[in-house]
Design an enzyme around this catalytic site. Sequence first.
Site, PDB file in Angstrom:
ATOM      1  N   ARG A   1     -25.901  31.029 -40.401  1.00  0.00           N
ATOM      2  CA  ARG A   1     -26.799  30.946 -39.242  1.00  0.00           C
ATOM      3  C   ARG A   1     -26.792  32.190 -38.356  1.00  0.00           C
ATOM      4  O   ARG A   1     -27.857  32.628 -37.906  1.00  0.00           O
ATOM      5  CB  ARG A   1     -26.484  29.695 -38.411  1.00  0.00           C
ATOM      6  CG  ARG A   1     -26.766  28.354 -39.098  1.00  0.00           C
ATOM      7  CD  ARG A   1     -27.933  28.416 -40.026  1.00  0.00           C
ATOM      8  NE  ARG A   1     -28.386  27.107 -40.488  1.00  0.00           N
ATOM      9  CZ  ARG A   1     -29.031  26.911 -41.614  1.00  0.00           C
ATOM     10  NH1 ARG A   1     -29.258  27.937 -42.423  1.00  0.00           N
ATOM     11  NH2 ARG A   1     -29.445  25.719 -41.969  1.00  0.00           N
TER      12      ARG A   1
ATOM     13  N   ASP B   1     -41.231  20.770 -42.625  1.00  0.00           N
ATOM     14  CA  ASP B   1     -41.076  20.932 -41.175  1.00  0.00           C
ATOM     15  C   ASP B   1     -41.648  22.260 -40.694  1.00  0.00           C
ATOM     16  O   ASP B   1     -42.493  22.304 -39.802  1.00  0.00           O
ATOM     17  CB  ASP B   1     -39.601  20.846 -40.774  1.00  0.00           C
ATOM     18  CG  ASP B   1     -39.066  19.417 -40.816  1.00  0.00           C
ATOM     19  OD1 ASP B   1     -39.874  18.493 -41.024  1.00  0.00           O
ATOM     20  OD2 ASP B   1     -37.850  19.237 -40.652  1.00  0.00           O
TER      21      ASP B   1
ATOM     22  N   SER C   1     -31.181  15.215 -47.071  1.00  0.00           N
ATOM     23  CA  SER C   1     -31.394  16.425 -46.296  1.00  0.00           C
ATOM     24  C   SER C   1     -30.373  17.445 -46.792  1.00  0.00           C
ATOM     25  O   SER C   1     -29.173  17.213 -46.719  1.00  0.00           O
ATOM     26  CB  SER C   1     -31.183  16.149 -44.806  1.00  0.00           C
ATOM     27  OG  SER C   1     -31.249  17.349 -44.066  1.00  0.00           O
TER      28      SER C   1
ATOM     29  N   ASP D   1     -27.330  23.247 -36.026  1.00  0.00           N
ATOM     30  CA  ASP D   1     -28.051  24.494 -36.275  1.00  0.00           C
ATOM     31  C   ASP D   1     -28.823  24.988 -35.063  1.00  0.00           C
ATOM     32  O   ASP D   1     -28.957  26.197 -34.844  1.00  0.00           O
ATOM     33  CB  ASP D   1     -28.986  24.342 -37.472  1.00  0.00           C
ATOM     34  CG  ASP D   1     -28.236  24.402 -38.794  1.00  0.00           C
ATOM     35  OD1 ASP D   1     -27.109  24.909 -38.796  1.00  0.00           O
ATOM     36  OD2 ASP D   1     -28.776  23.931 -39.805  1.00  0.00           O
TER      37      ASP D   1
END
Length: 410
Positions: free
Chosen positions: A97, A17, A180, A126
Amino acid sequence: MANEKEKVILAYSGGLDTTAIIPWLKENYGYDVVCVCIDCGQEEELDHLEDRAISCGASKLYILDVTDEFCDEYIVPCVQAYAVYENKYLLGTSMARPLIAKKLVEIARKEGASAICHGATGKGNDQVRFELGIKALAPDLRIIAAWRDPKWTLDSRESEIEYCRQHGIDLPFSADSSYSRDRNIWHISHEGLELEDPANKPNYDHLLVLGVTPEKAPDEETHVTMTFEAGVPKTLNGKEMKVSDIIRELNKLGGANGIGIIDIVENRVVGMKSRGVYETPGGTILYEAHQQLEELILDRETYSMKKEIGGKFAELVYEGKWFTPLREAEQAFIESTQKYVTGEVKFALYKGNIIKEGTTSPYSLYNESIASFTTGDLYNHKDAEGFINLFGLPSKVRAMKMQEVEAARK
């Protein structure tokens, strides 16, 4: 179109990605792309990452190892809070994060960038966490969320691989379906494939990375001793280590004994439910060990309030609200409760279980003279009678009134 000289900071993992986003940013916005890879202990292979980023069109790549900061400044407060989201999730992705957002902003300031780009999807948590962090620390910076951008038309791994190929980029990625995953020193998460249907049993033989299922764990116990000082883990099996090394060692011990595997359907911030399997072997042990010590030391009312605050703290972290006055205030309360959380914890790991083997602390409020069934100097059984009469007075008065009302009806 942005000025050619304007810079964008791209949160770069090295995966498909974010690799495809590099030429996409250059083509659609004309930015000078500066990649930033934040290493939170994910143990992914970082060799050749710079070559990949540069070959795809980035002007520079920063690789920042923030593992110790992650452990000391983000994980430890969550352990002290006993922050658990929806009774199961130990916040492995959530905790990392805000730190990633902080480092992206730092590099943006250093490079004089005008924007930050991330590759989080438009359905996940996220995007919320990254963007709340960036907004709190750098409200002037533009945020580009590639997957929500109208110019982003790549909707599959196949289309991303083809897009890169068209731009002369040959990548070591396949279009094969896989889970994932998000990994750091604290945990690894798994989503996708059979997990997308809650009716399906996880294929643990295919799925697990950090350990084994309890059924495949050894038939003998693994004994562990830990010490804490003011709520911070200090030693493991007699050896003093920094927090990150304690977590690494606990991950090995926990993984081998089938500790910390959860299967949860959770409520995402964006409103949908999602199903995932999390492996948090070391974190599960650390939470339990800290709790085992803390229950000896905190008084009843503080313990009760801390439990309530811990739940709120977990929600804030999950929602990406780390850089807020409320998180700071809640953490200040939690830290004040940790002053005397010092002592030794012993336990055994056995087939997914953490079994107590004794806890000691110089600040323990457990008093054997009071707690034993024999009458001691500090506790007279007869004193309980007056206490119960007063403690139960509201219930008794209400019952008397109800009897009176019932009698009047007859």
